[in-house]
Design a protein around this motif. Structure first.
Motif, PDB file in Angstrom:
ATOM      1  N   CYS A 127     -26.649  17.421  53.392  1.00 22.69           N
ATOM      2  CA  CYS A 127     -26.162  18.565  54.175  1.00 22.69           C
ATOM      3  C   CYS A 127     -27.341  19.425  54.621  1.00 22.69           C
ATOM      4  O   CYS A 127     -28.492  19.127  54.302  1.00 22.69           O
ATOM      5  N   ALA A 128     -27.038  20.508  55.319  1.00 23.51           N
ATOM      6  CA  ALA A 128     -28.089  21.410  55.795  1.00 23.51           C
ATOM      7  C   ALA A 128     -28.744  22.117  54.604  1.00 23.51           C
ATOM      8  O   ALA A 128     -28.112  22.302  53.563  1.00 23.51           O
ATOM      9  N   LYS A 129     -29.991  22.545  54.790  1.00 23.79           N
ATOM     10  CA  LYS A 129     -30.773  23.146  53.701  1.00 23.79           C
ATOM     11  C   LYS A 129     -30.097  24.405  53.148  1.00 23.79           C
ATOM     12  O   LYS A 129     -29.999  24.594  51.933  1.00 23.79           O
ATOM     13  N   ASP A 130     -29.625  25.287  54.059  1.00 31.08           N
ATOM     14  CA  ASP A 130     -29.027  26.548  53.595  1.00 31.08           C
ATOM     15  C   ASP A 130     -27.731  26.284  52.811  1.00 31.08           C
ATOM     16  O   ASP A 130     -27.436  26.981  51.829  1.00 31.08           O
ATOM     17  N   VAL A 131     -26.987  25.261  53.215  1.00 29.25           N
ATOM     18  CA  VAL A 131     -25.738  24.918  52.513  1.00 29.25           C
ATOM     19  C   VAL A 131     -26.075  24.444  51.092  1.00 29.25           C
ATOM     20  O   VAL A 131     -25.472  24.903  50.115  1.00 29.25           O
ATOM     21  N   PHE A 132     -27.067  23.559  50.982  1.00 26.85           N
ATOM     22  CA  PHE A 132     -27.442  23.040  49.660  1.00 26.85           C
ATOM     23  C   PHE A 132     -27.923  24.172  48.753  1.00 26.85           C
ATOM     24  O   PHE A 132     -27.567  24.242  47.581  1.00 26.85           O
ATOM     25  N   GLN A 133     -28.734  25.079  49.324  1.00 28.26           N
ATOM     26  CA  GLN A 133     -29.259  26.180  48.515  1.00 28.26           C
ATOM     27  C   GLN A 133     -28.133  27.063  47.979  1.00 28.26           C
ATOM     28  O   GLN A 133     -28.155  27.465  46.815  1.00 28.26           O
ATOM     29  N   LYS A 134     -27.132  27.321  48.818  1.00 25.77           N
ATOM     30  CA  LYS A 134     -25.983  28.140  48.384  1.00 25.77           C
ATOM     31  C   LYS A 134     -25.239  27.448  47.240  1.00 25.77           C
ATOM     32  O   LYS A 134     -24.847  28.080  46.261  1.00 25.77           O
ATOM     33  N   ILE A 135     -25.054  26.137  47.380  1.00 31.24           N
ATOM     34  CA  ILE A 135     -24.326  25.377  46.351  1.00 31.24           C
ATOM     35  C   ILE A 135     -25.133  25.352  45.048  1.00 31.24           C
ATOM     36  O   ILE A 135     -24.600  25.598  43.967  1.00 31.24           O
ATOM     37  N   TYR A 136     -26.435  25.094  45.167  1.00 29.78           N
ATOM     38  CA  TYR A 136     -27.325  24.997  43.992  1.00 29.78           C
ATOM     39  C   TYR A 136     -27.347  26.319  43.221  1.00 29.78           C
ATOM     40  O   TYR A 136     -27.163  26.362  42.004  1.00 29.78           O
ATOM     41  N   VAL A 137     -27.580  27.406  43.956  1.00 23.97           N
ATOM     42  CA  VAL A 137     -27.667  28.735  43.327  1.00 23.97           C
ATOM     43  C   VAL A 137     -26.310  29.121  42.731  1.00 23.97           C
ATOM     44  O   VAL A 137     -26.227  29.596  41.596  1.00 23.97           O
ATOM     45  N   GLY A 138     -25.243  28.900  43.499  1.00 28.29           N
ATOM     46  CA  GLY A 138     -23.886  29.240  43.033  1.00 28.29           C
ATOM     47  C   GLY A 138     -23.528  28.488  41.761  1.00 28.29           C
ATOM     48  O   GLY A 138     -22.964  29.058  40.819  1.00 28.29           O
ATOM     49  N   TYR A 139     -23.907  27.217  41.709  1.00 27.08           N
ATOM     50  CA  TYR A 139     -23.599  26.372  40.545  1.00 27.08           C
ATOM     51  C   TYR A 139     -24.332  26.885  39.300  1.00 27.08           C
ATOM     52  O   TYR A 139     -23.743  27.057  38.227  1.00 27.08           O
ATOM     53  N   ASN A 140     -25.643  27.194  39.454  1.00 21.82           N
ATOM     54  CA  ASN A 140     -26.416  27.666  38.301  1.00 21.82           C
ATOM     55  C   ASN A 140     -25.969  29.039  37.816  1.00 21.82           C
ATOM     56  O   ASN A 140     -25.964  29.313  36.612  1.00 21.82           O
ATOM     57  N   LYS A 141     -25.559  29.898  38.752  1.00 24.31           N
ATOM     58  CA  LYS A 141     -25.037  31.227  38.366  1.00 24.31           C
ATOM     59  C   LYS A 141     -23.784  31.058  37.520  1.00 24.31           C
ATOM     60  O   LYS A 141     -23.596  31.737  36.520  1.00 24.31           O
TER      61      LYS A 141
END
Length: 621
Positions: free
Chosen positions: A162-176
């Motif tokens: 997926c797009a970079k910003d989408v992955f970053q949102k998912i990654y950060v959201g998951y770790n939070k």
């Protein structure tokens, strides 16, 4: 009187590995070369010959089952005497280090189901136009694992799915979410352990004293963070005994790095190397043919694997007109074995991906031949493309539920918004009234109705063809593939397979009945997994076949685009695919069949380049 255990006769290379005392050693162990024997007996030798305290020995494997098996075999050769040698997986060992420092308990480890739920919720909240949220969430899970295992910076990571910003949102959201719940996942276990040992020299020293001898099985599958921790633990003596085969490294998608093994002697210049080059599993023909394949890889340790077994039958390489013919041949061979009274559990069908054997499963059901599936086979009728086709067909049969309209109203685009479907039952008359002042919408609705009427008496095969070409569903697939940055061919393949599987059925009723029976069979397979005693043909992916062996192996669909997979583009990806094919070939003890077809689901195919590399000496039927 207890029966005296007979000590095995080691060959020269095995003996050298077993007798190794201090310092680093790399044991290159080809397929069927007796690596478990070497690891267990070297552990015994350390205790009995070199006087090492059993509690200071650590044996690491990649799976819990392998650790258990290794422990049982070790206890057996120690005549059942209790020895506190530590056998465990990377995760189990590293988690015990964390437990000691942070007082974690098993409750802190996130369960797989909870992890999936978190990711699915994050993806759903982002409101992406994704057809299969489960599949996309699974892709995200794999990618997050890769980023953590490689200890990559999120800022400089370019995602695959997926797009970079989408992955970053998912990654950060998951770790939070993990932090909020006080949970860690399997990758965190490794990363936190590495951070702990690098930041606390006192804790590191304690564990270095505890684990003075480290033996690692399947070393070719190690990832960066695992290796970094092992290097820390092994210091300063570096009594590191690694066993593996760079030619069988097939888990790159999980972060495994074969180059770690290839560079081991650069990191440890005083390391000794032993090659276990005798294959005790397969016939001469199989060993020779498999060696011809793997020799094409450039990044590897050169080996000359041999066997003392008989030469056996030539490897049979066969081309078929289409998939149907290939599957019929397998049925014919299996029934032949059945008549000869051979155990079905000694036969395996190996394939590159778990979606491949769907048509073959149908054939096995038809002939009532017992089979077992090692990994879950996705039910094609639950794929969103299949659900779309089924929704169209049900509408053509006169059903009018709101859910069916919502499924396909805009596939292809008809500009029908969700809001207009405001009743449980939908009537075309009501839709016409709603758009009374829009002539162009009236025409669209007329066309929609006519299309459904035309499909009413078609065969399932003709109906799918009509939906795709007549109604324009393939155009919708083109647009969707563009939006998701995926190849439209992948979506066409599902639609082609569905169409092909629908061919034998004359009516929708017949086809739906088959779907039901098929779903029940797959469910039965999941429940049956626990019962390993059943005499059944094994259906296994190439990844899943590692470490297994069978008298007779069929490798199917050995076509370009399947193996090597169409996604394998770079040279390193092709080498990984070749290793996978090599692993599949070396599962066979006595007979090996390599099958491929000229056509699969109306698509022309060519034989795999791996077969072309073999055609010199093999038996092409």
């Amino acid at each position: 009187m207890t029966e005296k255990r007979v000590e095995p006769k080691f060959n020269a290379a095995q003996k050298q590995a077993v007798e190794h005392n201090k310092g680093p050693m790399m044991v290159l162990a080809g397929p069927g070369a007796g690596k478990t024997l070497v690891i267990t007996y070297r552990t015994k030798t350390l205790i009995e010959k070199y006087g090492v305290e059993p509690g200071k020995i650590l044996v690491i494997t990649f799976t819990k089952a392998a650790a258990e098996e290794m422990k049982v075999r070790f206890q057996k050769i120690m005549d059942g005497k209790y020895m506190p040698v530590r056998f465990g997986t990377f995760h189990a060992v590293f988690f015990s280090i964390l437990k000691h420092a942070y007082h974690y308990t098993a409750a802190n480890i996130i369960r797989e189901s909870e992890k999936k739920r978190i990711l699915q919720e994050i993806v759903a909240n982002l409101e992406l136009e994704i057809e299969d949220i489960n599949e996309f969430a699974q892709d995200m899970e794999n990618e997050i694992s890769l980023v953590k295992g490689e200890m990559l910076s999120l800022e400089h990571y370019f995602p695959i799915n997926c797009a970079k910003d989408v992955f970053q949102k998912i990654y950060v959201g998951y770790n939070k979410e993990l932090q909020k719940r006080r949970r860690i996942d399997f990758d965190d276990m490794l990363v936190y352990c590495y951070e702990l040992l690098t930041q606390r020299p006192d804790i590191l020293k304690m564990w270095q004293r505890q684990f003075q001898y480290i033996l690692i099985d399947e070393f070719q599958d190690i990832n960066k963070v695992q290796y970094d921790i092992i290097q820390l633990l092994a210091k300063p003596e570096n009594n590191l005994f690694i066993v593996g085969d760079d030619d069988q490294s097939i888990y790159q998608f999980r972060g495994a790095k074969p180059e770690i093994m290839l560079q081991f002697e650069q990191v440890y210049p005083d390391a000794k190397r032993v090659l276990l080059d005798v294959n005790y599993r397969s016939t001469g023909c199989i060993v020779q043919t498999a060696s011809m394949v793997i020799a094409q890889n450039k990044k590897r340790f050169p080996k000359n694997i041999r066997t003392e077994n008989e030469r056996g039958r030539e490897v049979a390489i066969r081309e078929f007109e289409d998939l149907k013919q290939q599957n019929e041949k397998i049925i014919e061979k299996v029934r032949e074995y059945q008549k000869q009274g051979k155990a079905l559990s000694q036969i395996a069908v190996l394939f590159r991906t778990n979606t491949q054997p769907r048509a073959l499963i149908g054939k096995f059901m038809e002939y009532n031949i017992p089979f077992s599936v090692k990994e879950k086979i996705p039910n094609i009728y639950e794929h969103w493309i299949a659900k779309d086709m089924i929704a169209y067909i049900k509408l053509a049969q006169g059903k009018r539920e709101r859910s069916l309209f919502l499924q396909v109203a805009n596939r292809p685009k008809r500009y029908l918004s969700r809001q207009i479907f405001d009743t449980q039952e939908v009537s075309f008359d009501r839709l016409h009234t709603f758009f009374a002042d829009k002539r162009w919408m009236q025409e669209r609705l007329d066309q929609f109705e006519e299309d459904l009427f035309a499909m009413e008496r078609m065969t399932p095969y003709a109906a799918i063809n009509f939906i795709r070409k007549g109604i324009g569903y393939d155009n919708f697939l083109d647009e969707y593939a563009q939006y998701r940055h995926i190849k439209v061919e992948e979506l066409y393949e599902i639609a082609n397979e569905l169409q092909d599987l629908a061919k034998p059925f004359k009516t929708y009723v017949e086809w739906f009945a088959h779907m039901e029976q098929y779903a029940l069979e797959l469910e039965k397979q999941v429940k049956k997994k626990q019962d390993t005693q059943e005499d059944a043909v094994a259906f296994v992916t190439m990844h899943g076949s590692k470490g297994l062996e069978y008298d007779t192996v069929f490798i199917v669909d050995v076509n370009e685009g399947i193996i090597p997979h169409q996604k394998a583009v770079l040279e390193e990806d092709i080498e990984e695919e070749r290793r996978m094919f090599y692993v599949a070939m070396t599962r066979a003890k006595k007979k090996l069949y390599i099958y491929f077809a000229k056509e699969r689901f109306s698509k022309e195919l060519t034989m795999s380049r791996f077969v072309s590399e073999l055609l010199g000496d093999s038996n092409i039927e």
